[in-house]
Design a protein around this motif. Structure first.
Motif, short mmCIF file in Angstrom:
data_model
loop_
_atom_site.label_atom_id
_atom_site.label_comp_id
_atom_site.label_asym_id
_atom_site.label_seq_id
_atom_site.Cartn_x
_atom_site.Cartn_y
_atom_site.Cartn_z
N UNK A 355 70.55 -25.27 39.18
CA UNK A 355 69.78 -24.03 39.01
C UNK A 355 70.27 -22.94 39.97
N UNK A 356 70.62 -23.33 41.21
CA UNK A 356 71.12 -22.31 42.15
C UNK A 356 72.48 -21.77 41.67
N UNK A 357 73.35 -22.67 41.23
CA UNK A 357 74.66 -22.22 40.74
C UNK A 357 74.51 -21.27 39.56
N UNK A 379 78.66 -21.83 46.35
CA UNK A 379 78.48 -21.28 45.00
C UNK A 379 79.31 -20.02 44.80
N UNK A 380 79.30 -19.17 45.82
CA UNK A 380 80.03 -17.90 45.74
C UNK A 380 81.54 -18.16 45.63
N UNK A 381 81.97 -19.18 46.39
CA UNK A 381 83.39 -19.51 46.35
C UNK A 381 83.82 -19.87 44.93
N UNK A 382 83.03 -20.72 44.27
CA UNK A 382 83.39 -21.11 42.90
C UNK A 382 83.37 -19.91 41.97
N UNK A 387 86.01 -20.20 38.69
CA UNK A 387 85.77 -21.56 38.17
C UNK A 387 84.61 -21.45 37.18
N UNK A 388 84.77 -21.92 35.94
CA UNK A 388 83.65 -21.82 35.01
C UNK A 388 82.41 -22.56 35.52
#
Ligand code: ZN
Length: 488
Positions: A355-357, A379-382, A387-388
């Motif tokens: 949910x956070x992602x 999360x921000x990095x992805x 990254x999908x």
């Protein structure tokens, strides 16, 4: 490369008569222009591996380092050795300072820089104007998404290296499994044909391994050991609250000088406590894993874990702060049934869930407000790496699974009835354990007793002192008095 020359230089610059295991090969590789991945156990003098060859190569040595305190320590250390051509660029540097350092670049030998800072274009452009001797990536396991200290910014070092036109690179780490090492090499674009991997045993013979099973008496056991064990010690906790309360209890109950250390402390307080521990005014630190990187105290005689460490890498790094002087020390892991659930909960809290992602992917503009949260950073990095969402969620599931496996390994270590050392080394693909005597609590009976204080004359601390600053002033006085009256 003549042997004598390196040894002379070692003595001349650093005052050591001989190299420690692994140092010389790493230095030779750097001098010969090879990329190297160096794995040497904590406390084995990794910095010499890049500091010495710096004097044999023309140009600037850029050291990317993950922690401000570590960086500061390295800078101070070099200055103490008489090296003035050294500077650090990080989030603490003011814009005036940054400008001055960048201007001075041609006259510098060592530049320490944080992974965030080295990515800025104006810094890269400036670095391109000077000759670069080589690039050093300290604590390189932070690159690994599967490693314990994953830092998204570290993943961008490969690109930085490319922008700097591929200088010779040295990656240093104390604990990395084979999979993590592969990731480091790929991420840093190390050319397999020109890369040397210098891997040394993570084992430290002088640190004895003890696991103590407790049944409702863990606090009493802790008190007993702090009272009886000789010299300085670090006690690791998974909870800041418990670190604080244990410090209060131990101070009152054992008469030892004890303080707690964790991420909630102000930067000033952290530095002061660290300093007090280094100079021996404080005997015991009750810490979370926030304490230790860059703390180079040679005579820590014991490290106690009050809670189960998250994984073997972290455990080895934390106990590695013991016995840097190579004299004997002891690592005690206190375990009580149910302890594993505390660590499990912490692990679940450390990674962004689905949910956070999903939220971060939908509202990337809101990231700024929570940027300090490591979960948000991951999360921000992805997101910024394109990254999908589906793959990011799967990656997180895999990481959670890995963390569970690592914790499960630690529990197996605790319950293992054979040699603890051999079991721990197996995690790092080391097949043999050479240690015969005084190895671990299953190989040697009454191992801990060797470290127990015989003449436990213990000073009582003042219960009247209210805050730690006053207490430290008090400690100073007590220390002076005891120094004056020691010759009884
Ligand atoms: Zn053993």
């Amino acid at each position: 490369m003549k042997t004598i020359k390196l040894e002379d230089l070692l003595y001349q610059k650093f005052g050591y008569p001989t190299f420690r295991t692994g140092q010389k090969e790493a230095i030779e590789a750097a001098v010969n222009g090879k990329d190297t991945l160096v794995m040497l156990p904590t406390g084995s003098g990794k910095s010499i591996c890049y500091q010495l060859p710096a004097y044999l190569k023309e140009g600037l040595v850029i050291v990317i380092s993950p922690l401000l305190s570590l960086m500061q320590d390295q800078v101070e250390g070099l200055k103490k050795l008489g090296e003035r051509r050294v500077a650090a660029l990080n989030s603490l540097s003011s814009s005036g300072e940054k400008r001055r350092i960048l201007k001075q670049l041609p006259s510098l030998k060592f530049l320490f820089v944080s992974p965030e800072m080295v990515q800025y274009d104006f810094i890269i452009q400036r670095l391109l104007t000077v000759p670069i001797a080589f690039l050093v990536v300290d604590e390189a396991h932070c690159i690994s998404q599967w490693g314990l200290d994953f830092r998204p910014d570290y993943l961008k070092i490969g690109k930085v290296k490319e922008q700097l036109k591929h200088p010779v690179t040295m990656a240093l780490t104390a604990t990395a499994t084979k999979a993590v090492r592969e990731e480091i090499k790929t991420s840093l674009q190390m050319n397999p044909a020109n890369t040397e991997e210098l891997i040394h045993s993570v084992n430290r013979n002088e640190i004895k391994l003890v696991v103590e099973r407790c049944e409702g008496n863990k606090d009493a056991k802790l008190k007993e050991y702090v009272e009886k064990l000789n010299g300085s010690g670090i006690i690791y906790f998974s909870s800041k609250k418990k670190a604080d309360s244990a410090a209060v209890d131990l101070r009152q109950q054992t008469g030892r000088t004890v303080e707690s250390y964790h991420s909630d402390l102000e930067a000033d307080d952290k530095i002061k406590i660290q300093q007090q521990f280094l100079d021996g005014t404080l005997q015991v630190i009750c810490a979370t894993s926030a304490f230790g990187m860059g703390v180079d105290k040679p005579d820590v005689r014991y490290v106690i874990h009050y809670h189960v460490p998250a994984n073997p890498e972290m455990y080895l790094q934390e106990i590695g702060r013991c016995s840097r002087d190579r004299k004997e020390g002891v690592a005690v892991l206190l375990f009580e049934q149910g302890d594993q659930f505390i660590q499990k909960r912490l692990q679940e809290d450390a990674l962004p869930d689905e949910s956070l992602l999903s939220y971060l992917y939908k509202h990337p503009e809101k990231v700024k407000a929570f940027q300090q949260d490591p979960k948000v950073q991951i999360g921000q990095f992805y997101y910024t790496s394109n990254v999908p969402l589906g793959s990011a969620i799967r990656q997180m599931e895999l990481r959670k699974q890995l963390k569970e496996e690592q914790l499960s390994f630690m529990l197996q270590y605790i319950h293992h009835t054979g040699c603890k050392r051999a079991f721990l080394l197996r995690y790092f693909e080391e097949k043999t354990c050479e240690q015969k005597e005084n190895c671990c609590s299953t190989c040697t009976d009454h191992l801990l007793e060797q470290f127990i204080k015989k003449d436990s004359v213990i000073k009582q601390s003042s219960p009247l002192v209210l805050n730690w600053k006053e207490r430290l002033q008090d400690l100073y006085k007590m220390n002076e008095q005891s120094t004056n009256s020691r010759k009884i």
